[in-house]
Motif scaffolding. Structure first.
Motif, PDB file in Angstrom:
ATOM      1  N   VAL A 164      63.111  11.193  46.861  1.00  0.00           N
ATOM      2  CA  VAL A 164      62.179  10.753  47.895  1.00  0.00           C
ATOM      3  C   VAL A 164      61.333  11.888  48.452  1.00  0.00           C
ATOM      4  O   VAL A 164      60.112  11.794  48.498  1.00  0.00           O
ATOM      5  CB  VAL A 164      62.933  10.025  49.027  1.00  0.00           C
ATOM      6  CG1 VAL A 164      62.002   9.709  50.174  1.00  0.00           C
ATOM      7  CG2 VAL A 164      63.562   8.757  48.498  1.00  0.00           C
ATOM      8  N   ASP A 165      61.921  12.975  48.878  1.00  0.00           N
ATOM      9  CA  ASP A 165      61.164  14.067  49.488  1.00  0.00           C
ATOM     10  C   ASP A 165      60.945  15.229  48.523  1.00  0.00           C
ATOM     11  O   ASP A 165      60.452  16.283  48.928  1.00  0.00           O
ATOM     12  CB  ASP A 165      61.905  14.596  50.717  1.00  0.00           C
ATOM     13  CG  ASP A 165      62.014  13.552  51.805  1.00  0.00           C
ATOM     14  OD1 ASP A 165      61.090  12.728  51.906  1.00  0.00           O
ATOM     15  OD2 ASP A 165      63.012  13.557  52.551  1.00  0.00           O
ATOM     16  N   ALA A 166      61.301  15.064  47.272  1.00  0.00           N
ATOM     17  CA  ALA A 166      61.287  16.176  46.321  1.00  0.00           C
ATOM     18  C   ALA A 166      59.863  16.559  45.910  1.00  0.00           C
ATOM     19  O   ALA A 166      58.971  15.722  45.860  1.00  0.00           O
ATOM     20  CB  ALA A 166      62.105  15.815  45.084  1.00  0.00           C
ATOM     21  N   PHE A 167      59.683  17.848  45.627  1.00  0.00           N
ATOM     22  CA  PHE A 167      58.419  18.367  45.125  1.00  0.00           C
ATOM     23  C   PHE A 167      58.719  19.622  44.319  1.00  0.00           C
ATOM     24  O   PHE A 167      59.798  20.200  44.426  1.00  0.00           O
ATOM     25  CB  PHE A 167      57.452  18.685  46.277  1.00  0.00           C
ATOM     26  CG  PHE A 167      57.946  19.758  47.199  1.00  0.00           C
ATOM     27  CD1 PHE A 167      57.544  21.071  47.033  1.00  0.00           C
ATOM     28  CD2 PHE A 167      58.827  19.462  48.233  1.00  0.00           C
ATOM     29  CE1 PHE A 167      57.995  22.071  47.884  1.00  0.00           C
ATOM     30  CE2 PHE A 167      59.288  20.451  49.078  1.00  0.00           C
ATOM     31  CZ  PHE A 167      58.876  21.755  48.909  1.00  0.00           C
ATOM     32  N   ALA A 168      57.777  20.033  43.502  1.00  0.00           N
ATOM     33  CA  ALA A 168      57.953  21.236  42.684  1.00  0.00           C
ATOM     34  C   ALA A 168      56.900  22.265  43.061  1.00  0.00           C
ATOM     35  O   ALA A 168      55.794  21.910  43.484  1.00  0.00           O
ATOM     36  CB  ALA A 168      57.852  20.887  41.208  1.00  0.00           C
ATOM     37  N   GLN A 169      57.244  23.533  42.902  1.00  0.00           N
ATOM     38  CA  GLN A 169      56.330  24.639  43.173  1.00  0.00           C
ATOM     39  C   GLN A 169      56.477  25.690  42.089  1.00  0.00           C
ATOM     40  O   GLN A 169      57.556  25.848  41.513  1.00  0.00           O
ATOM     41  CB  GLN A 169      56.643  25.303  44.513  1.00  0.00           C
ATOM     42  CG  GLN A 169      56.108  24.587  45.707  1.00  0.00           C
ATOM     43  CD  GLN A 169      56.354  25.385  46.974  1.00  0.00           C
ATOM     44  OE1 GLN A 169      57.289  26.162  47.066  1.00  0.00           O
ATOM     45  NE2 GLN A 169      55.490  25.171  47.965  1.00  0.00           N
ATOM     46  N   ALA A 206      64.036  20.200  47.461  1.00  0.00           N
ATOM     47  CA  ALA A 206      64.400  19.011  48.249  1.00  0.00           C
ATOM     48  C   ALA A 206      64.905  17.842  47.408  1.00  0.00           C
ATOM     49  O   ALA A 206      64.890  16.716  47.870  1.00  0.00           O
ATOM     50  CB  ALA A 206      63.233  18.554  49.123  1.00  0.00           C
ATOM     51  N   LEU A 207      65.362  18.094  46.201  1.00  0.00           N
ATOM     52  CA  LEU A 207      66.016  17.048  45.406  1.00  0.00           C
ATOM     53  C   LEU A 207      67.413  16.857  45.970  1.00  0.00           C
ATOM     54  O   LEU A 207      68.166  17.824  46.114  1.00  0.00           O
ATOM     55  CB  LEU A 207      66.084  17.453  43.937  1.00  0.00           C
ATOM     56  CG  LEU A 207      66.957  16.591  43.041  1.00  0.00           C
ATOM     57  CD1 LEU A 207      66.363  15.193  42.903  1.00  0.00           C
ATOM     58  CD2 LEU A 207      67.108  17.226  41.674  1.00  0.00           C
ATOM     59  N   HIS A 208      67.766  15.627  46.307  1.00  0.00           N
ATOM     60  CA  HIS A 208      69.065  15.353  46.916  1.00  0.00           C
ATOM     61  C   HIS A 208      70.037  14.846  45.855  1.00  0.00           C
ATOM     62  O   HIS A 208      69.881  13.746  45.334  1.00  0.00           O
ATOM     63  CB  HIS A 208      68.910  14.319  48.032  1.00  0.00           C
ATOM     64  CG  HIS A 208      70.193  14.054  48.758  1.00  0.00           C
ATOM     65  ND1 HIS A 208      71.054  13.065  48.400  1.00  0.00           N
ATOM     66  CD2 HIS A 208      70.760  14.684  49.815  1.00  0.00           C
ATOM     67  CE1 HIS A 208      72.101  13.071  49.204  1.00  0.00           C
ATOM     68  NE2 HIS A 208      71.931  14.055  50.080  1.00  0.00           N
ATOM     69  N   ILE A 209      71.031  15.676  45.544  1.00  0.00           N
ATOM     70  CA  ILE A 209      72.139  15.262  44.669  1.00  0.00           C
ATOM     71  C   ILE A 209      73.395  15.365  45.521  1.00  0.00           C
ATOM     72  O   ILE A 209      73.812  16.470  45.881  1.00  0.00           O
ATOM     73  CB  ILE A 209      72.266  16.162  43.422  1.00  0.00           C
ATOM     74  CG1 ILE A 209      70.985  16.107  42.598  1.00  0.00           C
ATOM     75  CG2 ILE A 209      73.461  15.746  42.575  1.00  0.00           C
ATOM     76  CD1 ILE A 209      70.972  17.032  41.403  1.00  0.00           C
ATOM     77  N   PRO A 210      74.009  14.229  45.871  1.00  0.00           N
ATOM     78  CA  PRO A 210      75.177  14.280  46.758  1.00  0.00           C
ATOM     79  C   PRO A 210      76.348  15.027  46.118  1.00  0.00           C
ATOM     80  O   PRO A 210      76.433  15.143  44.903  1.00  0.00           O
ATOM     81  CB  PRO A 210      75.523  12.815  47.006  1.00  0.00           C
ATOM     82  CG  PRO A 210      74.652  12.018  46.147  1.00  0.00           C
ATOM     83  CD  PRO A 210      73.649  12.891  45.490  1.00  0.00           C
ATOM     84  N   LEU A 242      52.734  19.024  42.494  1.00  0.00           N
ATOM     85  CA  LEU A 242      53.690  18.674  41.443  1.00  0.00           C
ATOM     86  C   LEU A 242      54.752  17.772  42.063  1.00  0.00           C
ATOM     87  O   LEU A 242      55.505  18.198  42.930  1.00  0.00           O
ATOM     88  CB  LEU A 242      54.348  19.930  40.866  1.00  0.00           C
ATOM     89  CG  LEU A 242      53.486  20.778  39.965  1.00  0.00           C
ATOM     90  CD1 LEU A 242      54.197  22.077  39.617  1.00  0.00           C
ATOM     91  CD2 LEU A 242      53.147  20.026  38.702  1.00  0.00           C
ATOM     92  N   ILE A 243      54.794  16.527  41.605  1.00  0.00           N
ATOM     93  CA  ILE A 243      55.682  15.518  42.170  1.00  0.00           C
ATOM     94  C   ILE A 243      56.602  15.002  41.068  1.00  0.00           C
ATOM     95  O   ILE A 243      56.130  14.618  39.999  1.00  0.00           O
ATOM     96  CB  ILE A 243      54.868  14.335  42.745  1.00  0.00           C
ATOM     97  CG1 ILE A 243      53.816  14.818  43.733  1.00  0.00           C
ATOM     98  CG2 ILE A 243      55.777  13.298  43.376  1.00  0.00           C
ATOM     99  CD1 ILE A 243      54.356  15.486  44.952  1.00  0.00           C
TER     100      ILE A 243
END
Length: 158
Positions: free
Chosen positions: A48-53, A63-67, A106-107
């Motif tokens: 949801v909130d992830a982005f690449a740089q 901000a990639l959420h992996i529990p 980058l999404i």
């Protein structure tokens, strides 16, 4: 041990296509630790909130959420750490040029297993304005109405 075949989608970012105009897509590998892979095999991730740089000639996913892995011990991973993406050098150089010159983002669109490896589909995207979103919705509604009328005409109910 039998090697996996095919694709299995773990997570997808459906809102990205609504919020951004997709210009180009890339497939990238992800550098992960063991408990992250186990958590992904359970189908748990959020883009949801992830982005690449691009930093220092390397592409990083933020901000990639992996529990956390439920059966993990003290060796469990951080939930929202930055992860390195694996791309070819020419692709990285192209991304550096595009993101610097024209303000593109980058999404990540989706994350999936491909032949046993975790891959991310990255999109080079430009943010949409509110009026662009309204135009897209109106265009989609018009196409839906045309398809309905065409279906009715084929059935002889028009």
């Amino acid at each position: 041990m039998v090697k996996e075949r095919g694709q299995k989608v773990i997570a997808s970012n459906r809102k990205a296509r609504h919020d951004y105009t997709i210009l180009d897509t890339y497939e990238a590998g992800v550098v992960l630790v063991g408990t992250e892979v186990k958590s992904l095999r359970m189908g748990r991730a959020s883009l949801v909130d992830a982005f690449a740089q691009v930093d220092d000639g390397e592409v990083w996913l933020h901000a990639l959420h992996i529990p956390e892995y439920v059966a993990g011990t003290w060796t469990n991973h951080e939930v929202r750490r930055k992860r390195k993406l694996l791309l070819h050098r020419k692709e990285i150089e192209r991304l550096i040029g595009k993101t610097k010159e024209s303000g593109l983002s980058l999404i990540p669109l989706q994350m999936y297993f491909k032949d046993g490896y975790v891959k991310v589909e990255l999109a080079l995207a430009k943010g949409k304005k509110a009026y662009d979103k309204r135009q897209d919705l109106a265009k989609r509604d018009a196409q839906r109405e045309i398809a309905k009328a065409h279906g009715r005409a084929l059935k002889g109910r028009y």
